[in-house]
Design an enzyme around this catalytic site. Structure first.
Site, PDB file in Angstrom:
ATOM      1  N   PHE A 115       0.858  -1.189   0.000  1.00 15.47           N
ATOM      2  CA  PHE A 115       0.000   0.000   0.000  1.00 15.47           C
ATOM      3  C   PHE A 115       0.889   1.232   0.000  1.00 15.47           C
ATOM      4  O   PHE A 115       1.772   1.370   0.839  1.00 15.47           O
ATOM      5  CB  PHE A 115      -0.922   0.037   1.222  1.00 15.47           C
ATOM      6  CG  PHE A 115      -1.816   1.252   1.227  1.00 15.47           C
ATOM      7  CD1 PHE A 115      -3.041   1.236   0.567  1.00 15.47           C
ATOM      8  CD2 PHE A 115      -1.415   2.430   1.847  1.00 15.47           C
ATOM      9  CE1 PHE A 115      -3.849   2.367   0.542  1.00 15.47           C
ATOM     10  CE2 PHE A 115      -2.216   3.569   1.814  1.00 15.47           C
ATOM     11  CZ  PHE A 115      -3.437   3.528   1.168  1.00 15.47           C
ATOM     12  N   ASP A 140       9.239   2.750   1.332  1.00 15.36           N
ATOM     13  CA  ASP A 140       8.091   3.482   1.865  1.00 15.36           C
ATOM     14  C   ASP A 140       8.038   3.252   3.374  1.00 15.36           C
ATOM     15  O   ASP A 140       7.593   2.201   3.827  1.00 15.36           O
ATOM     16  CB  ASP A 140       6.814   2.980   1.178  1.00 15.36           C
ATOM     17  CG  ASP A 140       5.556   3.668   1.697  1.00 15.36           C
ATOM     18  OD1 ASP A 140       5.644   4.397   2.706  1.00 15.36           O
ATOM     19  OD2 ASP A 140       4.483   3.461   1.090  1.00 15.36           O
ATOM     20  N   LYS A 176       3.079  10.501   7.909  1.00 11.78           N
ATOM     21  CA  LYS A 176       2.360  10.117   9.138  1.00 11.78           C
ATOM     22  C   LYS A 176       2.861  10.833  10.405  1.00 11.78           C
ATOM     23  O   LYS A 176       2.463  11.954  10.626  1.00 11.78           O
ATOM     24  CB  LYS A 176       2.335   8.597   9.264  1.00 11.78           C
ATOM     25  CG  LYS A 176       1.454   7.967   8.148  1.00 11.78           C
ATOM     26  CD  LYS A 176       0.618   6.785   8.565  1.00 11.78           C
ATOM     27  CE  LYS A 176      -0.523   6.552   7.575  1.00 11.78           C
ATOM     28  NZ  LYS A 176      -0.235   5.552   6.559  1.00 11.78           N
TER      29      LYS A 176
HETATM   30  C1  LIG Z   1      -0.640   5.739   5.012  1.00 12.81           C
HETATM   31  C2  LIG Z   1       0.348   5.245   4.034  1.00 12.81           C
HETATM   32  C3  LIG Z   1       0.568   5.918   2.817  1.00 12.81           C
HETATM   33  C4  LIG Z   1      -0.261   7.092   2.368  1.00 12.81           C
HETATM   34  O1  LIG Z   1      -0.149   8.175   3.225  1.00 12.81           O
HETATM   35  P1  LIG Z   1      -1.268   9.352   3.177  1.00 12.81           P
HETATM   36  O2  LIG Z   1      -0.690  10.409   4.054  1.00 12.81           O
HETATM   37  O3  LIG Z   1      -2.534   8.752   3.700  1.00 12.81           O
HETATM   38  O4  LIG Z   1      -1.379   9.767   1.775  1.00 12.81           O
HETATM   39  C5  LIG Z   1       1.571   5.447   1.986  1.00 12.81           C
HETATM   40  N1  LIG Z   1       2.312   4.380   2.329  1.00 12.81           N
HETATM   41  C6  LIG Z   1       2.131   3.715   3.485  1.00 12.81           C
HETATM   42  C7  LIG Z   1       2.999   2.547   3.813  1.00 12.81           C
HETATM   43  C8  LIG Z   1       1.136   4.115   4.369  1.00 12.81           C
HETATM   44  O5  LIG Z   1       0.924   3.432   5.494  1.00 12.81           O
END
Ligand SMILES: *Cc1c(COP(=O)(O)O)cnc(C)c1O
Length: 396
Positions: free
Chosen positions: A131, A216, A245
């Site tokens: 994700f 990520d 985050k």
């Molecule tokens: C939450 C998340 C995203 C997206 O972040 P947003 O601030 O909601 O756009 C991307 N990668 C990972 C692993 C995430 O947990």
């Protein structure tokens, strides 16, 4: 009309709501409008590592808000300069430059663009169950069909290989591959830690074949897994590291940290109005200071080990597996998780799903062991009393 009536009338409809109106938070606790108290293991989906109402972050925001909030990067700024230097100081080795933005998906979007720009290659290899966000580029790297299909055609050039399958990755990365993108622990995909062999192998493949490694750490960063960044557990040195985050202690902010294979980018090819604004920079500086001075990463390691052991001791036929890293913890069930999450609310505990069958916990790292123990008791009560939970087997 109640708050819930008003939201129900005007909300986009995109979010499946829980029937609670949260009006206040402190540390790892939240309160609803009737004064009921909850132990928060949602942790704002990973944006509340420092706890709700964190006084250090609140003070930094208040001081900076009264001074200067928005300022585009065409002007230099003291808070931004200090943050950039601080980020490179705490980052995995080899990262040298910083692009600042406002969310996780923006960080991913930028990293994908930078990898294409620098390599001149368009193909991106992502992972099944990965994700990475909801904008068109990040969505193209995301695996889940229900997020993707309504918006196709997506960005061309993306392929997905099985996570933790190094042979599959080896077969997929070729001379036209511009980037490999992966999470160190898959979050939304079910709290699945990567193996050292896969993660280090991916890095090796990228170096040999001229692709950029995009890691990520939007969810795993800033102490969550028991280290400032999850890369540290594996000695990873990505070319592009995506953060967001908890980066600014709860304020919206994202970043891409870049290594020498990316280098300095040419002017004007990318940018953001709010990116690098002094308010978010000041909040982020306070957040990083707090994580370090309060040893939140060490706390996540210790409490996470304890919590996982406690959950692993639960004797319940519905449990398939407990897994995680630090205070990023999941329980995979043999049934759909939603009714169990609802039952947990009745015990005063808030938790997340990850996919259909995984119960996920992302508590603020400031949580007390007492609160964590109380939450674990509630999880045990819910999982061992399936009579209280009305639902059939998972569709998966
Ligand atoms: C939450 C998340 C995203 C997206 O972040 P947003 O601030 O909601 O756009 C991307 N990668 C990972 C692993 C995430 O947990």
């Amino acid at each position: 009309m109640t708050t819930q009536d008003i939201e129900n009338q005007y909300t986009s409809g995109l979010y499946t709501k829980r029937p609670i109106t949260v009006v206040r938070g402190s540390g790892a606790r939240l309160w609803d409008d009737a004064g009921r108290e909850y132990i928060d293991l949602v942790g704002s989906q990973g944006a509340a590592n420092l706890g709700h109402g964190n006084p250090a972050v609140a003070a930094a925001i208040a001081a900076q808000a009264a001074n200067l909030t928005a300022l585009p990067e065409m002007f230099y700024n003291d808070r931004r300069a200090t943050l950039e230097q601080r980020l490179i100081g705490i980052a995995p080795r080899g990262l040298q430059r910083v692009y600042l933005c406002n969310s996780g998906t923006e960080a991913i979007e930028a990293a994908l663009k930078f990898a294409r720009l620098v390599t001149g290659r368009t193909e991106v290899i992502a992972t099944m169950r990965g994700f990475h966000g909801r904008t068109m580029g990040a969505l193209s790297a995301t695996w889940e069909k229900k997020y993707r299909e309504p918006f196709e055609p997506l960005v061309p050039g993306f392929r997905h290989v099985a996570y933790n399958d190094l042979a599959a990755l080896e077969a997929a990365v070729t001379a036209v591959t511009g980037a490999v993108i992966l999470e160190v622990v898959q979050g939304e995909g079910g709290v699945r830690p990567g193996t050292a062999e896969f993660l280090r192998g991916a890095q090796q493949l990228c170096r040999e074949r001229g692709a950029m490694l995009i890691v990520d750490e939007v969810q795993t960063g800033f102490g969550r897994t028991g280290a400032m960044f999850a890369c540290e557990h594996y000695g990873l040195e990505p070319d592009l590291l995506c953060l967001a985050k908890s980066m600014a202690g709860g304020l919206p902010m994202g970043a891409v940290l870049m290594g020498e294979r990316i280098g300095q980018l040419p002017p004007s090819v990318h940018g953001s109005t709010f990116g690098g604004n002094p308010l978010a920079c000041a909040a982020s500086l306070a957040a990083i200071d707090y994580i370090e001075s309060e040893h939140l990463a060490e706390r996540a390691a210790e409490l996470g080990t304890w919590f996982q052991a406690r959950l692993s001791g639960i004797q319940a036929p519905v449990v398939r597996e407990v897994r995680g890293l630090g205070l990023m913890v999941g329980i995979e069930l043999k049934q759909k998780v939603t009714p169990y999450l609802q039952a947990l609310i009745n015990h005063g505990v808030l938790a997340l799903p990850a996919g259909l069958t995984v119960m996920r916990f992302l508590p603020p790292l400031v949580i007390s062991q007492g609160d964590l123990a109380q939450a674990a008791d509630a999880v045990e009560a819910v999982l061992t009393q399936p009579a209280a939970v009305k639902d059939g087997p998972a569709a998966e």
